[in-house]
Design an enzyme around this catalytic site. Structure first.
Site, short mmCIF file in Angstrom:
data_model
loop_
_atom_site.label_atom_id
_atom_site.label_comp_id
_atom_site.label_asym_id
_atom_site.label_seq_id
_atom_site.Cartn_x
_atom_site.Cartn_y
_atom_site.Cartn_z
N TRP A 76 0.84 -1.29 0.11
CA TRP A 76 0.04 -0.07 -0.07
C TRP A 76 0.88 1.19 0.06
CZ3 TRP A 76 2.07 2.37 3.98
CH2 TRP A 76 2.53 1.54 5.07
N HIS B 171 -3.41 -6.46 -4.80
CA HIS B 171 -2.94 -5.26 -4.02
C HIS B 171 -3.12 -5.50 -2.63
CE1 HIS B 171 -1.06 -1.51 -4.14
NE2 HIS B 171 -1.58 -0.93 -5.18
N GLY C 290 6.87 -6.36 -0.31
CA GLY C 290 6.08 -6.26 0.99
C GLY C 290 7.07 -6.73 1.95
N GLU D 268 10.80 -8.00 -3.40
CA GLU D 268 11.32 -6.68 -2.88
C GLU D 268 11.03 -6.38 -1.39
OE1 GLU D 268 13.23 -4.87 -4.75
OE2 GLU D 268 12.92 -5.22 -6.76
N CYS E 140 10.30 1.55 1.94
CA CYS E 140 11.33 0.52 2.12
C CYS E 140 12.64 0.79 2.11
CB CYS E 140 11.04 -0.69 1.08
SG CYS E 140 11.09 -0.03 -0.60
N GLU F 202 13.23 -3.07 11.44
CA GLU F 202 12.85 -2.03 10.46
C GLU F 202 11.79 -1.38 11.33
OE1 GLU F 202 10.55 -3.23 7.22
OE2 GLU F 202 11.26 -1.48 5.92
P1 NDP Z 1 2.48 -6.96 3.88
O1 NDP Z 1 3.95 -8.12 3.37
O2 NDP Z 1 1.77 -7.39 4.96
O3 NDP Z 1 1.86 -6.41 2.36
C1 NDP Z 1 2.43 -6.36 1.24
C2 NDP Z 1 1.48 -7.22 0.46
O4 NDP Z 1 1.47 -8.67 0.71
C3 NDP Z 1 -0.20 -7.08 0.42
O5 NDP Z 1 -0.85 -6.90 -0.58
C4 NDP Z 1 -0.56 -7.89 1.38
O6 NDP Z 1 -2.03 -8.30 1.35
C5 NDP Z 1 0.05 -9.17 0.83
N1 NDP Z 1 0.60 -10.44 1.71
C6 NDP Z 1 0.91 -10.06 2.92
N2 NDP Z 1 1.12 -11.55 3.37
C7 NDP Z 1 0.57 -12.27 2.25
C8 NDP Z 1 0.29 -13.92 2.25
N3 NDP Z 1 0.66 -14.60 3.21
N4 NDP Z 1 -0.27 -14.13 1.25
C9 NDP Z 1 -0.62 -13.24 0.13
N5 NDP Z 1 -0.55 -11.94 0.32
C10 NDP Z 1 0.12 -11.58 1.44
O7 NDP Z 1 3.46 -5.56 4.14
P2 NDP Z 1 3.05 -4.48 4.78
O8 NDP Z 1 1.75 -4.07 4.31
O9 NDP Z 1 3.42 -4.42 6.21
O10 NDP Z 1 3.95 -3.20 3.85
C11 NDP Z 1 4.99 -2.82 4.40
C12 NDP Z 1 6.37 -3.65 4.19
O11 NDP Z 1 6.51 -3.94 2.76
C13 NDP Z 1 7.63 -3.14 4.80
O12 NDP Z 1 8.37 -4.12 5.34
C14 NDP Z 1 8.31 -2.42 3.63
O13 NDP Z 1 9.65 -2.52 3.92
C15 NDP Z 1 8.25 -3.62 2.60
N6 NDP Z 1 8.26 -2.96 1.27
C16 NDP Z 1 9.28 -3.18 0.61
C17 NDP Z 1 9.34 -2.48 -0.62
C18 NDP Z 1 10.48 -2.78 -1.78
O14 NDP Z 1 10.49 -2.34 -2.82
N7 NDP Z 1 11.59 -3.66 -1.17
C19 NDP Z 1 8.45 -1.40 -1.10
C20 NDP Z 1 7.41 -1.25 -0.05
C21 NDP Z 1 7.19 -2.11 0.92
P3 NDP Z 1 -3.08 -7.86 2.48
O15 NDP Z 1 -2.81 -6.27 2.68
O16 NDP Z 1 -4.19 -8.40 2.02
O17 NDP Z 1 -2.45 -8.47 3.86
#
Ligand code: NDP
Length: 454
Positions: A130, A155, A206, A228, A262, A359
């Protein structure tokens, strides 16, 4: 219900969406697979017309798209506009360059001749966060659609309106049904999508936890993936740094997107001789930020993306303090409605404190004092993450030498970690693997095929 749109500046529920039923999901996967069979043979020039049109629509809809983002996840409106424009640039960049990136390349075997060709692999599944609701989508849509793949995207649960708006603009740009499909699905359904034989690759941005789960699933299915994940980038200040320039980027690097980036600067590693001056100026600059409505251009501190994001990071600060960290400023929620956190500086974070390895995905800066360059490098490398990092010094040659010794996927001299359409973005260690953007970004989900002839 996975998909709920809340305004984090007010706490008000804006809209809810039902998850897809399994039957609806099946229809969408079938459409994506069917579309691939024609899209894979569509010439680059025809693909580019649609992707360039999508870029133009993103640009034309900047106000509407930016406002939706600000209302759904709290990004300050000027930053939101910047993200939307950047998303348009990424789409346009791949529309212009994909054919060149994927052109056949001649090889020189010891006998005969040969070349490599690049062909699309099929439907790619993207799981996206997000914090950059459109940029993340452009980062997968630009390269992978131009490569001839089709995309299905899950998403994040808190930005369904952004997800739907992006899918709509591709359709409005002339994308055939099935080219780019937004999936409002649960985690369990996501697992089944990874398993589905029609899915040929998985790209996730994520958290580490999400990465481990989806990468393991992709691995079981022997499908290529790119991850990522998070980061805890070091921001190294050497004794010959230009202080005004350094402070400007320190504030931006930590506070952009209310710290929810991130590759944000998270660990400020400052050589002792400059530490007092750096801390005083950094503290004053963070203390001057004013919480307000993120739709108001005068606001300098926006909310976190959700109430749970706020309570999680406040808990992390409490744990850090219990283990000996000192709060120089902040550490609490802002006394107003919405999910706002005070800009926070932690010092005295020692090895053994969970904060030393964690983090902080929000406005929390950790400052470490070091004796010299050697100590700065050792501390920067003492991390489970390896996304990006910065070195501030007036001596660029020295900056390059230090950058070479830091174990990350990206290093920046006299600047903060950031991305450009034409530069590869990604990390090592717990920050994941694979690169997005640039030439490398389009190579992730193509078949690099050897053709040899005598
Ligand atoms: P999440 O990992 O919880 O969410 C990211 C995405 O993954 C969402 O669409 C989420 O869906 C989905 N997701 C999470 N767990 C699962 C699963 N078990 N199965 C399927 N889909 C899943 O992260 P956050 O929302 O906490 O986002 C922030 C994190 O992402 C931070 O740690 C950040 O550093 C990292 N990040 C890394 C980036 C990069 O480019 N390296 C860029 C941006 C963020 P849902 O919302 O439905 O749970």
């Amino acid at each position: 219900m996975t998909y709920q749109s809340f305004n984090p500046a007010t706490g008000k529920l804006l809209k809810t969406f039902d998850d897809l039923t399994d039957a609806q999901l099946e229809t969408k996967l079938a459409a994506a697979a069917a579309c691939f069979e024609t899209w894979r043979h569509t010439p680059y020039a025809e693909r580019a017309v649609i992707i360039e049109k999508a870029a133009m629509l993103v640009h034309d809809r900047v106000e509407e798209l930016a406002r939706t983002m600000t209302l759904e996840m709290g990004k300050r409106i000027d930053e939101a506009r910047g993200e939307v424009e950047f998303s348009a640039q990424i789409l346009s960049y791949y529309a212009k360059n994909a054919e060149r990136f994927l052109a056949d390349t001649d090889l020189n075997p010891t006998t005969g001749e040969g070349h490599m060709e690049s062909s699309p692999i099929g439907v790619v599944f993207g799981v996206e966060p997000w914090n950059f609701p459109y940029y993340q989508l452009a980062r997968v849509a630009g390269p992978h659609l131009m490569a001839g793949n089709t995309l299905v995207i899950k998403h994040a649960g808190c930005v369904p309106q952004c997800a739907i708006a992006f899918e709509k603009l591709l359709l409005d740009a002339g994308a055939p049904v099935g080219l780019y499909t937004n999936l409002l699905i649960s985690h369990a359904q996501s697992d089944r999508v990874v398993d589905d034989p029609r899915i040929k690759g998985v790209a996730l941005t994520g958290s580490v936890a999400a990465g481990r789960s989806i990468a393991a699933r992709a691995g079981q299915n022997l499908k290529p993936s790119s991850m990522e994940l998070g980061g805890s980038d070091a921001f190294i200040v050497l004794e010959d740094a230009d202080m005004e320039h350094t402070i400007k980027w320190a504030v931006w690097g930590r506070m952009y997107n209310t710290g929810q980036t991130c590759c944000a600067a998270k660990r400020f590693i400052v050589v002792e001789t400059l530490a007092d001056t750096f801390i005083a100026k950094f503290q004053a600059a963070l203390g001057a930020l004013k919480a307000g409505d993120p739709l108001d251009e005068k606001t300098t501190l926006g909310p976190l993306s959700s109430e749970s994001a706020l309570t999680d990071i406040l808990k992390q600060v409490d744990v850090a303090v219990t283990h000996g960290a000192k709060v120089l400023i902040g550490g609490k929620r802002v006394d107003r409605p919405g999910s706002y956190m005070q800009p926070t500086i932690l010092t005295d974070v020692k090895p053994g404190n969970p904060a030393f390895r964690d983090e902080f995905f929000g406005p929390v800066a950790m400052i470490f004092r070091v004796k010299d360059e050697e100590e700065a490098i050792a501390l920067a490398n003492d991390s489970d993450f390896g996304l990006g990092g910065s070195v501030f010094t007036k001596d660029v040659a020295r900056g390059k030498r230090v950058a070479s010794r830091i174990d990350t996927g990206m290093m920046f001299i006299n600047n903060i970690s950031w991305s450009d359409a034409e530069l590869p973005f990604g990390g090592i260690k717990n920050s994941g693997y694979g690169r997005e953007l640039g030439d490398m970004g389009i190579q992730a989900f193509v078949n690099k095929k050897l053709v040899r002839y005598v």
